[in-house]
Motif scaffolding. Structure first.
Motif, PDB file in Angstrom:
ATOM      1  N   GLN A   1       0.837  -1.192   0.000  1.00 46.39           N
ATOM      2  CA  GLN A   1       0.000   0.000   0.000  1.00 46.39           C
ATOM      3  C   GLN A   1       0.872   1.243   0.000  1.00 46.39           C
ATOM      4  N   VAL A   2       0.571   2.165  -0.901  1.00 47.53           N
ATOM      5  CA  VAL A   2       1.332   3.408  -1.001  1.00 47.53           C
ATOM      6  C   VAL A   2       0.662   4.472  -0.147  1.00 47.53           C
ATOM      7  N   GLN A   3       1.446   5.150   0.645  1.00 51.45           N
ATOM      8  CA  GLN A   3       0.934   6.254   1.450  1.00 51.45           C
ATOM      9  C   GLN A   3       1.529   7.560   0.938  1.00 51.45           C
ATOM     10  N   LEU A   4       0.672   8.563   0.821  1.00 47.32           N
ATOM     11  CA  LEU A   4       1.082   9.862   0.303  1.00 47.32           C
ATOM     12  C   LEU A   4       0.704  10.941   1.295  1.00 47.32           C
ATOM     13  N   SER A  21       4.632  19.732  -1.561  1.00 49.91           N
ATOM     14  CA  SER A  21       5.446  18.523  -1.462  1.00 49.91           C
ATOM     15  C   SER A  21       4.547  17.314  -1.273  1.00 49.91           C
ATOM     16  N   CYS A  22       4.967  16.207  -1.843  1.00 46.31           N
ATOM     17  CA  CYS A  22       4.244  14.948  -1.690  1.00 46.31           C
ATOM     18  C   CYS A  22       5.270  13.879  -1.335  1.00 46.31           C
ATOM     19  N   ALA A  23       5.189  13.405  -0.111  1.00 45.09           N
ATOM     20  CA  ALA A  23       6.104  12.368   0.332  1.00 45.09           C
ATOM     21  C   ALA A  23       5.412  11.020   0.209  1.00 45.09           C
ATOM     22  N   ALA A  24       6.027  10.133  -0.559  1.00 43.30           N
ATOM     23  CA  ALA A  24       5.490   8.788  -0.758  1.00 43.30           C
ATOM     24  C   ALA A  24       6.282   7.812   0.106  1.00 43.30           C
ATOM     25  N   SER A  25       5.541   6.956   0.771  1.00 42.74           N
ATOM     26  CA  SER A  25       6.222   5.994   1.635  1.00 42.74           C
ATOM     27  C   SER A  25       5.736   4.594   1.331  1.00 42.74           C
ATOM     28  N   ARG A  26       6.608   3.690   1.452  1.00 41.65           N
ATOM     29  CA  ARG A  26       6.333   2.265   1.301  1.00 41.65           C
ATOM     30  C   ARG A  26       5.856   1.868  -0.076  1.00 41.65           C
ATOM     31  N   SER A  27       6.343   0.790  -0.546  1.00 38.45           N
ATOM     32  CA  SER A  27       5.892   0.131  -1.779  1.00 38.45           C
ATOM     33  C   SER A  27       5.932   1.040  -2.994  1.00 38.45           C
ATOM     34  N   THR A  28       6.897   1.926  -3.049  1.00 33.52           N
ATOM     35  CA  THR A  28       6.958   2.827  -4.192  1.00 33.52           C
ATOM     36  C   THR A  28       7.354   2.104  -5.472  1.00 33.52           C
ATOM     37  N   PHE A  29       7.816   0.874  -5.393  1.00 32.27           N
ATOM     38  CA  PHE A  29       8.160   0.123  -6.594  1.00 32.27           C
ATOM     39  C   PHE A  29       6.922  -0.170  -7.422  1.00 32.27           C
ATOM     40  N   SER A  30       5.729  -0.057  -6.820  1.00 31.47           N
ATOM     41  CA  SER A  30       4.475  -0.342  -7.523  1.00 31.47           C
ATOM     42  C   SER A  30       3.896   0.879  -8.220  1.00 31.47           C
ATOM     43  N   ILE A  31       4.643   1.985  -8.192  1.00 30.60           N
ATOM     44  CA  ILE A  31       4.148   3.249  -8.749  1.00 30.60           C
ATOM     45  C   ILE A  31       4.712   3.479 -10.143  1.00 30.60           C
ATOM     46  N   ALA A  74      15.658  10.083  -4.168  1.00 27.52           N
ATOM     47  CA  ALA A  74      16.312   9.618  -2.940  1.00 27.52           C
ATOM     48  C   ALA A  74      15.369   9.646  -1.743  1.00 27.52           C
ATOM     49  N   THR A  75      14.451  10.593  -1.754  1.00 25.59           N
ATOM     50  CA  THR A  75      13.530  10.743  -0.621  1.00 25.59           C
ATOM     51  C   THR A  75      12.093  10.395  -0.990  1.00 25.59           C
ATOM     52  N   ASN A  76      11.869   9.909  -2.220  1.00 25.49           N
ATOM     53  CA  ASN A  76      10.501   9.579  -2.677  1.00 25.49           C
ATOM     54  C   ASN A  76       9.555  10.768  -2.514  1.00 25.49           C
ATOM     55  N   THR A  77      10.044  11.938  -2.863  1.00 23.00           N
ATOM     56  CA  THR A  77       9.241  13.153  -2.722  1.00 23.00           C
ATOM     57  C   THR A  77       9.067  13.810  -4.088  1.00 23.00           C
ATOM     58  N   VAL A  78       7.843  14.215  -4.339  1.00 26.66           N
ATOM     59  CA  VAL A  78       7.516  14.943  -5.567  1.00 26.66           C
ATOM     60  C   VAL A  78       7.074  16.347  -5.183  1.00 26.66           C
ATOM     61  N   TYR A  79       7.551  17.311  -5.943  1.00 25.78           N
ATOM     62  CA  TYR A  79       7.253  18.709  -5.655  1.00 25.78           C
ATOM     63  C   TYR A  79       6.429  19.329  -6.783  1.00 25.78           C
ATOM     64  N   ALA A  96      -1.345  12.113  -5.990  1.00 27.23           N
ATOM     65  CA  ALA A  96      -1.860  10.789  -6.310  1.00 27.23           C
ATOM     66  C   ALA A  96      -0.765   9.959  -6.969  1.00 27.23           C
ATOM     67  N   ALA A  97      -0.873   8.654  -6.771  1.00 24.54           N
ATOM     68  CA  ALA A  97       0.105   7.735  -7.359  1.00 24.54           C
ATOM     69  C   ALA A  97      -0.588   6.784  -8.317  1.00 24.54           C
ATOM     70  N   LYS A  98       0.027   6.605  -9.467  1.00 21.51           N
ATOM     71  CA  LYS A  98      -0.536   5.722 -10.480  1.00 21.51           C
ATOM     72  C   LYS A  98       0.049   4.332 -10.308  1.00 21.51           C
ATOM     73  N   SER A  99      -0.840   3.359 -10.213  1.00 15.58           N
ATOM     74  CA  SER A  99      -0.419   1.980 -10.047  1.00 15.58           C
ATOM     75  C   SER A  99       0.245   1.475 -11.325  1.00 15.58           C
ATOM     76  N   ILE A 100       1.348   0.760 -11.157  1.00 12.61           N
ATOM     77  CA  ILE A 100       2.049   0.196 -12.308  1.00 12.61           C
ATOM     78  C   ILE A 100       1.255  -0.968 -12.894  1.00 12.61           C
ATOM     79  N   VAL A 101       0.312  -1.495 -12.129  1.00  8.72           N
ATOM     80  CA  VAL A 101      -0.492  -2.630 -12.572  1.00  8.72           C
ATOM     81  C   VAL A 101      -1.735  -2.157 -13.337  1.00  8.72           C
ATOM     82  N   THR A 102      -2.466  -1.245 -12.738  1.00 11.38           N
ATOM     83  CA  THR A 102      -3.729  -0.796 -13.331  1.00 11.38           C
ATOM     84  C   THR A 102      -3.569   0.426 -14.229  1.00 11.38           C
ATOM     85  N   LEU A 103      -2.434   1.171 -14.050  1.00 13.15           N
ATOM     86  CA  LEU A 103      -2.204   2.440 -14.745  1.00 13.15           C
ATOM     87  C   LEU A 103      -3.291   3.460 -14.436  1.00 13.15           C
TER      88      LEU A 103
END
Length: 118
Positions: A1-4, A21-31, A74-79, A96-103
């Motif tokens: 689960q991705v948290q933003l 700023s948008c800090a993404a945590s955990r499971s960012t490989f799925s984004i 490096a910090t999983n942050t989008v500005y 918002a984060a786009k799933s690599i599976v569902t797009l």
């Protein structure tokens, strides 16, 4: 689960600037991409800008030349750097984060208010 988690909203005068700023945590490989949406009262949510994992960017016509989306891998942050703000930029801004599976943008932050005053 991705948290933003968004931050950086606030009150600014027209013509001013803000950086969100948008800090993404955990499971960012799925984004596949991170996007900034906004929703003004009585209007539909709209995509403002997005950036893919590969670094490609896309902007709404209404913000081109004024807003810049960037990321710090490096910090999983989008500005979202917002310059020359206009009254019509007033809205709640969501990361918002786009799933690599569902797009699709399946993961959302809580939103941050941006208010532009005259």
């Amino acid at each position: 689960q991705v948290q933003l988690v968004e931050s950086g909203g606030g009150l600014v005068q027209a013509g001013g600037s803000l950086r969100l700023s948008c800090a993404a945590s955990r499971s960012t490989f799925s984004i596949n991409a991170i996007g900034w949406y906004r929703q003004a009262p009585g209007k539909q949510r709209e995509l403002v800008a997005e950036i893919t994992i590969g670094g490609r960017t896309n902007y709404a016509d209404s913000v081109k030349g004024r807003f810049t989306i960037s990321r710090d891998a490096a910090t999983n942050t989008v500005y979202l750097q917002m310059n020359s703000l206009k009254l019509e930029d007033t809205a709640v801004y969501y990361c918002a984060a786009k799933s690599i599976v569902t797009l699709n943008y399946n993961y959302w932050g809580q939103g941050t208010q941006v208010t532009v005053s005259s």
